[in-house]
Motif scaffolding. Structure first.
Motif, mmCIF file in Angstrom:
data_model
loop_
_atom_site.group_PDB
_atom_site.id
_atom_site.type_symbol
_atom_site.label_atom_id
_atom_site.label_comp_id
_atom_site.label_asym_id
_atom_site.label_seq_id
_atom_site.Cartn_x
_atom_site.Cartn_y
_atom_site.Cartn_z
ATOM 1 N N GLY A 170 0.823 -1.217 0.000
ATOM 2 C CA GLY A 170 0.000 0.000 0.000
ATOM 3 C C GLY A 170 0.854 1.262 0.000
ATOM 4 N N GLU A 171 2.169 1.090 0.023
ATOM 5 C CA GLU A 171 3.050 2.255 0.069
ATOM 6 C C GLU A 171 3.171 2.905 -1.321
ATOM 7 O OE1 GLU A 171 7.529 3.668 1.021
ATOM 8 O OE2 GLU A 171 7.165 1.524 0.884
ATOM 9 N N ILE A 172 3.134 4.231 -1.334
ATOM 10 C CA ILE A 172 3.282 4.945 -2.609
ATOM 11 C C ILE A 172 4.695 5.503 -2.672
ATOM 12 C CG2 ILE A 172 2.436 6.870 -4.005
ATOM 13 C CD1 ILE A 172 -0.287 6.535 -2.621
ATOM 14 N N SER A 173 5.426 5.163 -3.742
ATOM 15 C CA SER A 173 6.811 5.642 -3.817
ATOM 16 C C SER A 173 7.142 6.130 -5.220
ATOM 17 C CB SER A 173 7.775 4.529 -3.397
ATOM 18 O OG SER A 173 7.663 3.450 -4.301
ATOM 19 N N GLY A 174 8.184 6.950 -5.308
ATOM 20 C CA GLY A 174 8.624 7.486 -6.593
ATOM 21 C C GLY A 174 9.334 8.822 -6.385
ATOM 22 N N TYR A 175 9.794 9.387 -7.481
ATOM 23 C CA TYR A 175 10.544 10.652 -7.444
ATOM 24 C C TYR A 175 9.722 11.768 -6.773
ATOM 25 C CZ TYR A 175 13.188 14.652 -9.266
ATOM 26 O OH TYR A 175 13.917 15.816 -9.376
ATOM 27 N N ASP A 176 8.479 11.927 -7.211
ATOM 28 C CA ASP A 176 7.641 12.997 -6.638
ATOM 29 C C ASP A 176 7.444 12.800 -5.136
ATOM 30 O OD1 ASP A 176 7.241 14.725 -8.729
ATOM 31 O OD2 ASP A 176 5.357 13.833 -9.395
ATOM 32 N N VAL A 177 7.280 11.548 -4.724
ATOM 33 C CA VAL A 177 7.074 11.254 -3.297
ATOM 34 C C VAL A 177 8.344 11.607 -2.513
ATOM 35 C CG1 VAL A 177 6.604 9.430 -1.612
ATOM 36 C CG2 VAL A 177 5.380 9.444 -3.793
ATOM 37 N N ASP A 178 9.502 11.237 -3.049
ATOM 38 C CA ASP A 178 10.757 11.528 -2.338
ATOM 39 C C ASP A 178 11.019 13.032 -2.220
ATOM 40 O OD1 ASP A 178 11.202 8.907 -1.822
ATOM 41 O OD2 ASP A 178 12.802 8.617 -3.286
ATOM 42 N N ILE A 179 10.619 13.778 -3.238
ATOM 43 C CA ILE A 179 10.816 15.243 -3.177
ATOM 44 C C ILE A 179 9.970 15.838 -2.040
ATOM 45 C CG2 ILE A 179 10.337 17.431 -4.415
ATOM 46 C CD1 ILE A 179 12.845 16.165 -5.553
ATOM 47 N N VAL A 180 8.706 15.452 -1.952
ATOM 48 C CA VAL A 180 7.869 16.029 -0.872
ATOM 49 C C VAL A 180 8.241 15.461 0.498
ATOM 50 C CG1 VAL A 180 5.891 17.058 -2.043
ATOM 51 C CG2 VAL A 180 5.898 14.608 -1.670
ATOM 52 N N LYS A 181 8.762 14.225 0.499
ATOM 53 C CA LYS A 181 9.255 13.655 1.766
ATOM 54 C C LYS A 181 10.379 14.533 2.313
ATOM 55 C CE LYS A 181 8.735 8.649 1.865
ATOM 56 N NZ LYS A 181 9.307 7.388 1.438
ATOM 57 N N ALA A 182 11.283 14.935 1.416
ATOM 58 C CA ALA A 182 12.420 15.763 1.842
ATOM 59 C C ALA A 182 11.932 17.114 2.374
ATOM 60 C CB ALA A 182 13.384 15.954 0.668
ATOM 61 N N ILE A 183 10.902 17.666 1.731
ATOM 62 C CA ILE A 183 10.370 18.967 2.177
ATOM 63 C C ILE A 183 9.701 18.811 3.554
ATOM 64 C CG2 ILE A 183 8.660 20.775 1.649
ATOM 65 C CD1 ILE A 183 9.384 20.211 -1.366
ATOM 66 N N ALA A 184 8.938 17.729 3.730
ATOM 67 C CA ALA A 184 8.275 17.495 5.026
ATOM 68 C C ALA A 184 9.325 17.283 6.130
ATOM 69 C CB ALA A 184 7.357 16.283 4.930
ATOM 70 N N ARG A 185 10.394 16.561 5.794
ATOM 71 C CA ARG A 185 11.469 16.310 6.775
ATOM 72 C C ARG A 185 12.092 17.636 7.201
ATOM 73 N NH1 ARG A 185 15.259 13.583 3.863
ATOM 74 N NH2 ARG A 185 13.720 12.022 3.299
ATOM 75 N N LYS A 186 12.331 18.489 6.229
ATOM 76 C CA LYS A 186 12.935 19.799 6.495
ATOM 77 C C LYS A 186 12.003 20.645 7.378
ATOM 78 C CE LYS A 186 16.135 22.690 5.503
ATOM 79 N NZ LYS A 186 17.542 22.582 5.565
ATOM 80 N N LEU A 187 10.698 20.472 7.191
ATOM 81 C CA LEU A 187 9.713 21.207 7.999
ATOM 82 C C LEU A 187 9.502 20.561 9.361
ATOM 83 C CD1 LEU A 187 6.874 21.929 5.410
ATOM 84 C CD2 LEU A 187 7.897 23.620 6.902
ATOM 85 N N ASN A 188 10.036 19.335 9.472
ATOM 86 C CA ASN A 188 9.862 18.558 10.698
ATOM 87 C C ASN A 188 8.386 18.216 10.945
ATOM 88 O OD1 ASN A 188 10.910 17.152 12.789
ATOM 89 N ND2 ASN A 188 11.127 18.916 14.164
#
Ligand code: GLU
Length: 269
Positions: A55-73
């Motif tokens: 059920g996990e969604i993965s890909g380039y677009d997902v990794d880009i927003v993951k990095a932004i969310a991580r940066k926002l904590n």
């Protein structure tokens, strides 16, 4: 008279206040709620695809927003969107940001704001091997594409005499190609290459025909300055630190199943 002046002042204040609230944008709200809601196209191999087992969604677009969310904590909430409704889902506030293979166009820039370009590709065709060498081979053929995309508009312009078959997504379009109902599917090369990799590469190919340049931007609500500034700053940092290239290489680098040359860098454009 006095009353009128007071009312005028009140309205002036309200307009200024609303303007400021709008300019302040959603960044503080996202931080307060502890979650960034990102709209992705979850049927797009390479960019956002759901693993049916996990059920996990993965890909380039997902990794880009993951990095932004991580940066926002903050936590990342991935919300599937479609080609046709992605911009309205952002506008109505169902998502805070779009990472949805979304090409930056002047028409779309009237409805939403875009981040700096974080991916660049171009529109091509996926066909049965040996059937198409040049664009004119497709001039009177039936070609499949996804409704509501720049691909649809571009192919209508490039091949005005062709019949355009519209699909809700790339998967049914590819099935129609398999069944011989259409002569080609057309969309961005970066979407076609992962589709080809999942199909039988012995049977299909992407001829060297490009009909447009497609720079992708993350979609942000119009006037949501604080989020856009944060996202742009983060994208530039990711380019500088090598994280953006690492994400690219994971999905499209030489060691991936879908190698493509990274012919761009994230800059202030
Ligand atoms: N990049 C194109 C667009 O923004 C096509 C995207 C897609 O088919 O997902 O419309």
């Amino acid at each position: 008279m006095k009353k009128t002046v007071c009312l005028a002042m009140l309205f002036g204040f309200l307009i200024t206040f609303c303007g400021l609230a709008q300019a302040a944008g959603s960044l503080q709200d996202i931080i307060k709620k502890g979650v960034l809601r990102a709209g992705v196209k979850d049927l797009t191999p390479g960019f956002a695809l759901e693993n049916v087992k996990t059920g996990e969604i993965s890909g380039y677009d997902v990794d880009i927003v993951k990095a932004i969310a991580r940066k926002l904590n903050v936590k990342l909430d991935i919300i599937p969107v479609g080609d046709k409704d992605r911009i309205s889902r952002l506008k109505e506030g169902a998502v805070d940001i779009l990472a949805a293979t979304l090409t930056k166009t002047p028409a779309r820039a009237k409805a939403i704001d875009f981040s700096y370009t974080y991916f660049v590709t171009g529109q091509k065709f996926l066909v049965k091997k040996g059937t198409v060498r040049k664009l004119t081979d497709l001039k009177d053929k039936k070609i499949g594409t996804v409704a509501g995309t720049t691909s649809e508009a571009n192919v209508r312009k490039a091949l005005p005499k062709a019949t355009i078959a519209l699909f809700s997504d790339h998967v049914p379009a590819f099935l129609a190609l398999q069944r011989g109902e259409i002569a080609a599917i057309t969309t961005d090369e970066a979407i076609l290459v992962p589709i080809l990799a999942k199909a039988d590469p012995g049977l299909y190919e992407i001829p060297d025909i490009t009909i447009s340049k497609e720079p992708y931007g993350l979609g942000i609500r119009k006037g949501d300055k604080s989020l856009r500034n944060f996202v742009n700053k983060t994208l530039l940092e990711m380019e500088k630190s090598g994280e953006a290239k690492r994400i690219y290489d994971k999905w499209f680098g030489p060691a991936s199943q879908t190698p493509m040359k990274r012919a761009f860098k994230i800059t202030t454009k």
